[in-house]
Design a protein around this motif. Structure first.
Motif, PDB file in Angstrom:
ATOM      1  N   ASP A  23      -4.661  -7.936  -3.202  1.00 46.97           N
ATOM      2  CA  ASP A  23      -5.719  -8.911  -2.935  1.00 46.97           C
ATOM      3  C   ASP A  23      -5.045 -10.265  -2.680  1.00 46.97           C
ATOM      4  O   ASP A  23      -4.475 -10.862  -3.607  1.00 46.97           O
ATOM      5  N   GLN A  35      -1.130   0.558 -11.116  1.00 49.72           N
ATOM      6  CA  GLN A  35      -2.440   0.297 -10.550  1.00 49.72           C
ATOM      7  C   GLN A  35      -2.820  -1.172 -10.687  1.00 49.72           C
ATOM      8  O   GLN A  35      -3.344  -1.787  -9.773  1.00 49.72           O
ATOM      9  N   GLU A  71     -11.144 -12.660 -10.413  1.00 51.36           N
ATOM     10  CA  GLU A  71     -11.964 -11.831  -9.543  1.00 51.36           C
ATOM     11  C   GLU A  71     -13.290 -12.521  -9.230  1.00 51.36           C
ATOM     12  O   GLU A  71     -13.744 -12.524  -8.110  1.00 51.36           O
ATOM     13  N   TYR A  96      -0.888  -3.111  -8.257  1.00 56.24           N
ATOM     14  CA  TYR A  96      -1.419  -2.918  -6.909  1.00 56.24           C
ATOM     15  C   TYR A  96      -2.714  -3.703  -6.705  1.00 56.24           C
ATOM     16  O   TYR A  96      -2.906  -4.364  -5.684  1.00 56.24           O
ATOM     17  N   GLU A  97      -3.604  -3.641  -7.695  1.00 63.28           N
ATOM     18  CA  GLU A  97      -4.888  -4.330  -7.574  1.00 63.28           C
ATOM     19  C   GLU A  97      -4.686  -5.836  -7.369  1.00 63.28           C
ATOM     20  O   GLU A  97      -5.394  -6.464  -6.591  1.00 63.28           O
ATOM     21  N   GLU A 119     -15.477 -13.275   2.620  1.00 60.40           N
ATOM     22  CA  GLU A 119     -16.308 -13.076   3.800  1.00 60.40           C
ATOM     23  C   GLU A 119     -16.977 -11.706   3.779  1.00 60.40           C
ATOM     24  O   GLU A 119     -18.149 -11.564   4.072  1.00 60.40           O
ATOM     25  N   TRP A 120     -16.188 -10.710   3.432  1.00 57.97           N
ATOM     26  CA  TRP A 120     -16.740  -9.345   3.448  1.00 57.97           C
ATOM     27  C   TRP A 120     -17.929  -9.236   2.543  1.00 57.97           C
ATOM     28  O   TRP A 120     -18.906  -8.582   2.821  1.00 57.97           O
ATOM     29  N   GLU A 164     -14.424 -13.513  -5.550  1.00 55.80           N
ATOM     30  CA  GLU A 164     -15.527 -12.793  -4.914  1.00 55.80           C
ATOM     31  C   GLU A 164     -16.536 -13.727  -4.271  1.00 55.80           C
ATOM     32  O   GLU A 164     -17.122 -13.407  -3.260  1.00 55.80           O
ATOM     33  N   LYS A 211       0.830  -1.206   0.000  1.00 51.13           N
ATOM     34  CA  LYS A 211       0.000   0.000   0.000  1.00 51.13           C
ATOM     35  C   LYS A 211       0.864   1.255   0.000  1.00 51.13           C
ATOM     36  O   LYS A 211       0.586   2.218  -0.701  1.00 51.13           O
ATOM     37  N   ARG A 247      -9.886 -10.630 -14.434  1.00 47.91           N
ATOM     38  CA  ARG A 247     -11.333 -10.651 -14.261  1.00 47.91           C
ATOM     39  C   ARG A 247     -11.831 -12.016 -13.895  1.00 47.91           C
ATOM     40  O   ARG A 247     -12.710 -12.162 -13.090  1.00 47.91           O
ATOM     41  N   ARG A 305      -5.663 -13.131  -5.172  1.00 51.78           N
ATOM     42  CA  ARG A 305      -5.125 -12.904  -6.517  1.00 51.78           C
ATOM     43  C   ARG A 305      -3.606 -12.934  -6.503  1.00 51.78           C
ATOM     44  O   ARG A 305      -2.967 -13.340  -7.467  1.00 51.78           O
TER      45      ARG A 305
END
Lengths: 199, 563
Positions: free
Chosen positions: A117, A109, A146, A112-113, A154-155, A150, A78, A143, A120
């Motif tokens: 995660d 970016q 992802e 970072y993405e 949990e979130w 997903e 981060k 994708r 990932r």
């Protein structure tokens, strides 16, 4: 917004960057569209400059892009990302290098993405250990991963339950007059996705 | 006092060409403008801090309206109203932000028909007819024109005080605005002689202010790059917006956005309907009395409402807080839904939230505060921002940052990494909306997807570009469309049609399309590049018209990856 005088770039300005040795061989080519106005001139300029971030970043791994080692922790990722954003984001980059820095920023970016995660990152590390070190390979599968990720998170489950509870509550007294069109559409959309997941 | 001349530039579409930047040697510090549904403010970086400008009546918050009663229209910046009711005679146009860029089938436009000025809808998906009462005749206008007149006044006020020309602005906008609505805002600015550097979703302006405050407080213990997560909730008269932001070292990264066109205006109308006698809902007197009652209910458990509406109609009622919350239950539920959705999209647990920031005129409603505390599991709301000034302060900071201003004390070492509020994509797989850049993607962004043909020897393909969250094309905002031609004859599913979307830092969207054939290293026909949106009012018809004209003959489907 910026001046778009140069945006009607001739179609001959694009060029193709072949990517070899990709794990998922599709697509075999990736297109490079003109980035910003004065696209061609910057490209040429960039090549004349020894330290060319655009050219370099094409064959860097996500770790290289963020300037971190593979043992990096999440807070460090981060921090690295925010530091690089301070350098490459078009709002703060030197006016004469906005275009190439924006390109670099988009790559940072993506790095970072993926690396921020945990799931990932595991998948990316696996590819990396198999010798596919190109950041591009990670991008291709983003994708797909992802979606897999997903479903398990949990979130997502937690907020999803709350959202459907809210929907139920408001549907009990539904007369959609006071809702905006967009709200109704979103609601409809959510119902559809609920149905999908239950089947 | 001499009347300023209200000159509005021609209503031309070619705003892009006017947007050349000013002199490169001395950067002009862009001013920040918070255009609210009911009130506006304007602020600028004065070299060491943000300074909010005041009008001649020493007000920082300026009512957003324009009256057409005299020869020249006059806006709320200079105009003096003897009483609030003067705004309700039909001569004044207000709530422009709720009307701008909306077509006459939009429920938000329909809800505006209760307002004292004229809003006529023919319900065919075109611009509504809006008019003000001047000498007992309806004088037609447009939300853009009204906004432009108001912005000219704001600009003149700023120029007088700053003693320089004001041209560059950073404007705050609701999260839920479509790109089509954003172009209308830009057009209003262009008509007022203003050049928009950034259109900032309101909560992201507040996020920047928060980032600066965090930067200042952590300056002592240097190097502590710990990230703080904040939920920003903004509810004004017309719109409700939510953002989740991760802040560290002056960088505010927007993780998710959510918004809808609900706000104080809905609360006011619901409450008016509840207390009004039949057929008196549109009364201006009642509007003023209800507004006052709602304000008092934020600090009192119940309020007495007494209004003489004339013609023997009297309203005499005690309204208590529970009743009020009941009447507006759906508004509050929508607020809660937006917050929950935003947290879900940001992948944040309530326990991870460091601060909850609430701003906007309706953020003091006890029920709204209770919802936020409950969802975010926080006992306290962040106290270091002024709910009515935070947005304009953030916009002024962004104005200074994007103008390239440096501050020796580091107060401007700031950056916002924006995210997209709505997905952009194309029509494919039948009538489905396929996002190319999903919602909450960090900006600048560039993403692409591959599509292919659905018919053998299909030579052309229609690229229909939409924005929104709906499953089908009709549920989304149509931004534009174009055709790719010259696809070489081949079996269906063979050509590789690449659609790439690019959003730059100033949120401009460009769409590229290229045709590749297996084995070829370069596109077989010239790449098409289109700036979006390209459609104007009445765009709903275009999607239907395309369906009628072409059916599925020029369709696309997503290309399955060969794994």
């Amino acid at each position: 917004m910026k001046s778009y005088k140069g945006s009607s770039i001739l179609a001959t300005d694009f060029y193709i960057r072949p990517i070899s040795s990709l794990p998922t061989s599709f697509p075999s080519t990736t297109l490079s569209y003109p980035t910003r106005n004065r696209f061609l001139s910057t490209r040429i300029q960039a090549r004349l400059i020894h330290d060319d971030p655009v050219k370099q970043s094409e064959d860097l791994s996500f770790y290289d892009l963020l300037g971190v080692t593979e043992s990096v922790t999440l807070p460090e990722i981060k921090q690295a990302y925010k530091q690089l954003a301070r350098k490459y984001h078009p709002d703060v980059s030197p006016p004469d290098r906005v275009e190439e820095y924006t390109d670099r920023f988009i790559r940072v970016q993506e790095a970072y993405e993926t690396l921020s995660d945990p799931r990932r990152r595991v998948l990316y590390d696996r590819d990396l250990s198999m010798g596919f070190s190109f950041s591009f390979s990670g991008r291709r599968r983003n994708r797909f991963d992802e979606e897999v990720v997903e479903e398990k998170s949990e979130w997502k489950k937690k907020w999803q339950t709350q959202l459907s509870g809210l929907k139920r509550r408001s549907n009990q007294k539904e007369n959609s007059n006071s809702m905006s069109w967009a709200a109704r559409m979103r609601r409809q959309h959510h119902h559809m996705s609920d149905d999908d997941s239950s089947s | 006092m001499a009347e300023p001349a209200y000159t509005v530039a021609s209503d031309s579409e070619n705003t892009g060409e006017e947007k050349s930047s000013s002199s490169p040697s001395l950067p002009e510090i862009a001013v920040g403008i918070d255009i609210g549904t009911s009130q506006c403010s304007i602020a600028v970086w004065n070299g060491s801090q943000v300074h909010i400008l005041r009008n001649t009546r020493n007000q920082k918050l300026i009512k957003s309206f324009v009256t057409f009663k005299d020869e020249v229209p006059a806006g709320g910046v200079s105009n003096q109203l003897s009483h609030e009711q003067e705004m309700l005679t039909g001569a004044a146009i207000f709530n422009m932000k709720r009307l701008i860029g909306r077509v006459d089938t939009d429920p938000v436009v329909h809800a505006s028909k209760n307002l004292p000025f004229f809003v006529q809808t023919l319900d065919i998906g075109v611009r509504p007819f809006i008019a003000a009462l001047v000498n007992n005749a309806w004088r037609s206008t447009t939300p853009e024109e009204v906004l432009a007149i108001f912005l000219v006044e704001l600009r003149l006020m700023a120029e007088t005080q700053l003693k320089r020309a004001v041209r560059n602005v950073v404007l705050t906008v609701p999260v839920s605005f479509s790109r089509f609505q954003l172009t209308r805002m830009e057009r209003a600015c262009a008509m007022a002689g203003l050049h928009v550097l950034r259109l900032m979703p309101e909560p992201t302006a507040i996020a920047l202010l928060y980032a600066q405050q965090q930067q200042m407080t952590t300056h002592e213990n240097m190097g502590s790059g710990s990230e703080r997560l904040a939920v920003i909730f903004n509810i004004g008269a017309g719109y409700c917006d939510v953002a989740v932001t991760a802040t560290a070292g002056g960088v505010s990264q927007i993780k998710s956005l959510a918004g809808n066109a609900i706000g104080g205006e809905d609360i006011l109308q619901n409450t008016m309907r509840y207390i009004a006698p039949p057929n008196k809902e549109a009364s201006g007197l009642l509007r003023v009395a209800t507004q006052d009652a709602i304000h008092r209910l934020s600090s009192q458990e119940n309020v007495q409402i007494e209004v003489d509406l004339g013609d023997g109609d009297m309203v005499s009622k005690v309204l208590d807080r529970l009743e009020f919350e009941e009447v507006n239950e759906k508004v509050f539920q929508e607020c809660e839904r937006l917050v929950v959705q935003c947290l879900r999209d940001a992948r944040v647990e309530s326990g991870d939230i460091d601060d909850v920031i609430m701003v906007g005129g309706c953020s003091c409603i006890p029920k709204v505060r209770a919802i936020l505390k409950n969802v975010c599991k926080k006992d306290e709301i962040y106290k270091d921002v002024n709910p009515l000034e935070a947005a304009v302060r953030g916009a002024a900071l962004e104005g200074a940052v994007t103008s390239g201003i440096h501050d020796p004390f580091g107060s401007l070492d700031l950056l916002t990494i924006q995210a997209t509020a709505l997905a952009v994509g194309v029509r494919a797989n039948g009538n489905k909306f396929v996002p190319v850049i999903p919602r909450n993607t960090m900006v600048p962004a560039r993403k692409d997807l591959f599509f292919t043909t659905v018919h053998d020897d299909q030579k052309e393909a229609l690229i229909v570009v939409c924005e929104g969250e709906g499953e089908t094309v009709e549920e989304n905002h149509l931004l534009g469309f174009f055709k790719i031609v010259g696809i070489p004859p081949s079996q269906k599913g063979v050509p590789e049609i690449n659609v790439c979307m690019d959003i730059d830092a100033s949120n401009a969207l460009r769409v590229f399309a290229a045709v590749l054939m297996p084995g070829s290293k370069s596109p077989v026909v010239p790449v098409v590049e289109v700036r979006m949106p390209t459609v104007d009012d009445g765009h709903g018809w275009c999607a239907q018209a395309l369906n009628v004209k072409y059916g599925s003959t020029l369709d696309l489907i997503t290309l399955q990856r060969k794994m």
